[in-house]
Scaffold this motif. Structure first.
Motif, PDB file in Angstrom:
ATOM      1  N   ASP A  21      23.854 -10.148  -7.427  1.00  0.00           N
ATOM      2  CA  ASP A  21      23.276  -9.143  -8.120  1.00  0.00           C
ATOM      3  C   ASP A  21      21.991  -9.309  -8.948  1.00  0.00           C
ATOM      4  OD1 ASP A  21      25.302  -7.240  -7.827  1.00  0.00           O
ATOM      5  OD2 ASP A  21      26.742  -8.206  -9.372  1.00  0.00           O
ATOM      6  N   CYS A  22      21.268  -9.928  -8.101  1.00  0.00           N
ATOM      7  CA  CYS A  22      19.830 -10.496  -8.600  1.00  0.00           C
ATOM      8  C   CYS A  22      18.854  -9.505  -7.913  1.00  0.00           C
ATOM      9  CB  CYS A  22      19.611 -11.887  -8.250  1.00  0.00           C
ATOM     10  SG  CYS A  22      18.160 -12.611  -8.624  1.00  0.00           S
ATOM     11  N   PRO A  23      18.189  -8.753  -9.009  1.00  0.00           N
ATOM     12  CA  PRO A  23      17.038  -7.835  -8.543  1.00  0.00           C
ATOM     13  C   PRO A  23      16.128  -8.445  -7.935  1.00  0.00           C
ATOM     14  CG  PRO A  23      17.304  -7.946 -10.769  1.00  0.00           C
ATOM     15  CD  PRO A  23      18.420  -8.687 -10.455  1.00  0.00           C
ATOM     16  N   SER A  24      15.658  -9.773  -8.044  1.00  0.00           N
ATOM     17  CA  SER A  24      14.448 -10.323  -7.472  1.00  0.00           C
ATOM     18  C   SER A  24      14.912 -10.700  -5.837  1.00  0.00           C
ATOM     19  CB  SER A  24      14.009 -11.510  -8.327  1.00  0.00           C
ATOM     20  OG  SER A  24      15.071 -12.525  -8.185  1.00  0.00           O
ATOM     21  N   ILE A  25      15.777 -10.494  -5.410  1.00  0.00           N
ATOM     22  CA  ILE A  25      16.267 -10.816  -3.886  1.00  0.00           C
ATOM     23  C   ILE A  25      15.835  -9.487  -3.002  1.00  0.00           C
ATOM     24  CG2 ILE A  25      18.042 -11.297  -2.472  1.00  0.00           C
ATOM     25  CD1 ILE A  25      19.515 -12.860  -4.625  1.00  0.00           C
ATOM     26  N   GLY A  26      14.975  -9.963  -2.216  1.00  0.00           N
ATOM     27  CA  GLY A  26      14.625  -9.011  -1.401  1.00  0.00           C
ATOM     28  C   GLY A  26      15.106  -9.111   0.013  1.00  0.00           C
ATOM     29  N   ALA A  27      15.709 -10.226   0.468  1.00  0.00           N
ATOM     30  CA  ALA A  27      16.133 -10.677   1.728  1.00  0.00           C
ATOM     31  C   ALA A  27      17.020 -11.550   1.546  1.00  0.00           C
ATOM     32  CB  ALA A  27      14.796 -11.124   2.545  1.00  0.00           C
ATOM     33  N   ILE A  28      18.238 -11.409   2.560  1.00  0.00           N
ATOM     34  CA  ILE A  28      19.449 -12.304   2.676  1.00  0.00           C
ATOM     35  C   ILE A  28      19.551 -12.548   4.174  1.00  0.00           C
ATOM     36  CG2 ILE A  28      21.834 -12.718   2.706  1.00  0.00           C
ATOM     37  CD1 ILE A  28      21.707 -11.431   0.175  1.00  0.00           C
ATOM     38  N   VAL A  29      19.407 -13.762   4.667  1.00  0.00           N
ATOM     39  CA  VAL A  29      19.373 -14.031   6.032  1.00  0.00           C
ATOM     40  C   VAL A  29      20.715 -14.997   6.270  1.00  0.00           C
ATOM     41  CG1 VAL A  29      18.261 -15.093   8.051  1.00  0.00           C
ATOM     42  CG2 VAL A  29      17.133 -13.769   6.637  1.00  0.00           C
ATOM     43  N   SER A  69      11.520 -26.816  -1.057  1.00  0.00           N
ATOM     44  CA  SER A  69      10.254 -27.303  -1.408  1.00  0.00           C
ATOM     45  C   SER A  69       9.254 -26.494  -0.377  1.00  0.00           C
ATOM     46  CB  SER A  69       9.848 -28.707  -1.043  1.00  0.00           C
ATOM     47  OG  SER A  69      10.118 -29.054   0.144  1.00  0.00           O
ATOM     48  N   ARG A  70       9.749 -25.824   0.640  1.00  0.00           N
ATOM     49  CA  ARG A  70       8.661 -25.363   1.621  1.00  0.00           C
ATOM     50  C   ARG A  70       8.622 -23.726   1.437  1.00  0.00           C
ATOM     51  NH1 ARG A  70       8.573 -28.498   7.433  1.00  0.00           N
ATOM     52  NH2 ARG A  70       6.912 -26.741   7.599  1.00  0.00           N
ATOM     53  N   TRP A  71       9.881 -23.289   0.854  1.00  0.00           N
ATOM     54  CA  TRP A  71       9.867 -21.576   0.805  1.00  0.00           C
ATOM     55  C   TRP A  71      10.541 -21.359  -0.620  1.00  0.00           C
ATOM     56  CZ3 TRP A  71      11.467 -24.065   5.327  1.00  0.00           C
ATOM     57  CH2 TRP A  71      10.728 -23.770   6.511  1.00  0.00           C
ATOM     58  N   ASN A  72      10.062 -20.149  -1.097  1.00  0.00           N
ATOM     59  CA  ASN A  72      10.597 -19.593  -2.269  1.00  0.00           C
ATOM     60  C   ASN A  72      12.077 -18.980  -1.991  1.00  0.00           C
ATOM     61  OD1 ASN A  72      10.996 -18.871  -4.859  1.00  0.00           O
ATOM     62  ND2 ASN A  72       9.343 -17.034  -4.453  1.00  0.00           N
ATOM     63  N   LEU A  73      12.921 -19.785  -2.382  1.00  0.00           N
ATOM     64  CA  LEU A  73      14.419 -19.297  -2.212  1.00  0.00           C
ATOM     65  C   LEU A  73      15.200 -19.102  -3.336  1.00  0.00           C
ATOM     66  CD1 LEU A  73      15.307 -21.938   0.736  1.00  0.00           C
ATOM     67  CD2 LEU A  73      13.998 -19.779   1.064  1.00  0.00           C
ATOM     68  N   GLN A  74      16.209 -18.208  -3.301  1.00  0.00           N
ATOM     69  CA  GLN A  74      16.881 -17.887  -4.718  1.00  0.00           C
ATOM     70  C   GLN A  74      18.049 -18.688  -4.562  1.00  0.00           C
ATOM     71  OE1 GLN A  74      16.146 -16.154  -7.008  1.00  0.00           O
ATOM     72  NE2 GLN A  74      14.396 -15.088  -6.561  1.00  0.00           N
ATOM     73  N   ALA A  75      18.694 -18.601  -3.516  1.00  0.00           N
ATOM     74  CA  ALA A  75      20.318 -19.303  -3.000  1.00  0.00           C
ATOM     75  C   ALA A  75      20.163 -19.774  -1.813  1.00  0.00           C
ATOM     76  CB  ALA A  75      21.224 -18.494  -3.500  1.00  0.00           C
ATOM     77  N   VAL A  96      20.696 -17.813   3.449  1.00  0.00           N
ATOM     78  CA  VAL A  96      19.547 -18.241   2.462  1.00  0.00           C
ATOM     79  C   VAL A  96      19.117 -16.708   1.848  1.00  0.00           C
ATOM     80  CG1 VAL A  96      17.118 -18.690   2.483  1.00  0.00           C
ATOM     81  CG2 VAL A  96      18.727 -19.933   4.014  1.00  0.00           C
ATOM     82  N   SER A  97      18.866 -16.569   0.428  1.00  0.00           N
ATOM     83  CA  SER A  97      18.465 -15.565  -0.268  1.00  0.00           C
ATOM     84  C   SER A  97      16.996 -15.970  -0.783  1.00  0.00           C
ATOM     85  CB  SER A  97      19.320 -15.010  -1.221  1.00  0.00           C
ATOM     86  OG  SER A  97      19.472 -15.898  -2.162  1.00  0.00           O
ATOM     87  N   SER A  98      15.947 -14.925  -0.553  1.00  0.00           N
ATOM     88  CA  SER A  98      14.708 -14.937  -1.144  1.00  0.00           C
ATOM     89  C   SER A  98      14.296 -13.739  -1.511  1.00  0.00           C
ATOM     90  CB  SER A  98      13.933 -15.785   0.152  1.00  0.00           C
ATOM     91  OG  SER A  98      12.658 -15.612  -0.357  1.00  0.00           O
ATOM     92  N   ALA A  99      13.171 -13.663  -2.174  1.00  0.00           N
ATOM     93  CA  ALA A  99      12.366 -12.380  -2.377  1.00  0.00           C
ATOM     94  C   ALA A  99      11.739 -11.764  -1.073  1.00  0.00           C
ATOM     95  CB  ALA A  99      11.179 -12.885  -3.469  1.00  0.00           C
ATOM     96  N   HIS A 100      11.343 -12.522  -0.532  1.00  0.00           N
ATOM     97  CA  HIS A 100      10.810 -12.062   0.801  1.00  0.00           C
ATOM     98  C   HIS A 100      11.590 -12.381   2.295  1.00  0.00           C
ATOM     99  CE1 HIS A 100       7.646 -10.570  -1.638  1.00  0.00           C
ATOM    100  NE2 HIS A 100       7.500 -11.858  -1.878  1.00  0.00           N
ATOM    101  N   ARG A 101      11.474 -11.660   3.132  1.00  0.00           N
ATOM    102  CA  ARG A 101      12.208 -12.079   4.464  1.00  0.00           C
ATOM    103  C   ARG A 101      11.682 -13.218   5.097  1.00  0.00           C
ATOM    104  NH1 ARG A 101       9.296  -7.075   6.353  1.00  0.00           N
ATOM    105  NH2 ARG A 101       8.172  -7.893   7.960  1.00  0.00           N
ATOM    106  N   GLY A 102      10.327 -13.248   5.379  1.00  0.00           N
ATOM    107  CA  GLY A 102       9.602 -14.477   5.916  1.00  0.00           C
ATOM    108  C   GLY A 102      10.189 -15.735   5.309  1.00  0.00           C
ATOM    109  N   ASP A 103      10.444 -15.785   4.094  1.00  0.00           N
ATOM    110  CA  ASP A 103      10.699 -16.985   3.827  1.00  0.00           C
ATOM    111  C   ASP A 103      12.473 -17.304   4.002  1.00  0.00           C
ATOM    112  OD1 ASP A 103       8.384 -17.634   2.453  1.00  0.00           O
ATOM    113  OD2 ASP A 103       8.952 -17.187   0.406  1.00  0.00           O
ATOM    114  N   ALA A 104      13.254 -16.195   3.867  1.00  0.00           N
ATOM    115  CA  ALA A 104      14.422 -16.247   4.200  1.00  0.00           C
ATOM    116  C   ALA A 104      14.868 -16.915   5.676  1.00  0.00           C
ATOM    117  CB  ALA A 104      15.362 -14.994   3.752  1.00  0.00           C
TER     118      ALA A 104
END
Length: 149
Positions: A21-29, A69-75, A96-104
């Motif tokens: 329930d984190c609104p900053s997450i834009g992608a989950i892979v 350390s390489r990508w901006n990841l939430q979880a 992996v969850s992240s703000a952006h799909r590329g990072d995820a």
């Protein structure tokens, strides 16, 4: 979260845990590896996975830290099963969850590539010809090496 366990895992539960329930997450892979019924041209009846308890979790934690350390990841969540597995059984979950799909996407692939080459797991297949240990694949090493460039 990093877990090495014998029991199966629930994809819906793992996805929900990544979402948080984190609104900053834009992608989950997510990636799920399954046990195949073939390898190296032979039918495989079962697979027994062993690991070095403690060391395995530490290696996986190090891989996650490198990804963070390489990508901006939430979880990040990793579950790897051990013990006796049958064809179609789930073996590994990486999420992996992240703000952006590329990072995820990149982080999920990176984690799997290094999990396959660095984590201390040993695999013994049972085929119609008998039991055999599974060697590391050159293609897995090549996949991991591309991240070093």
């Amino acid at each position: 979260m990093i877990v090495v366990q014998e029991q199966d895992f629930d994809l819906q539960h793992e996805y929900a845990a990544l979402r948080q329930d984190c609104p900053s997450i834009g992608a989950i892979v997510t990636f799920v590896g399954l046990m195949r019924d073939f390898n190296d041209g032979d039918n495989v009846k079962s697979l027994f996975l062993e690991h070095y308890a403690g060391m395995t979790e530490n290696v996986l934690a190090d891989i996650v830290e490198k990804a963070k350390s390489r990508w901006n990841l939430q979880a990040v969540r990793i579950i790897h099963r051990v013990g006796n597995l049958l064809p179609s059984d789930q073996i590994v979950f990486v999420g992996v969850s992240s703000a952006h799909r590329g990072d995820a996407f990149s982080a999920c692939e990176f984690i799997m590539d290094f999990l396959k080459t660095q984590a201390p797991f040993w695999k013994r297949e049972q085929t119609e010809q008998g039991g055999r240990w599974v060697d590391a694949r050159r293609s897995d090493e090549d996949s991991a090496q591309r991240w070093e460039k």
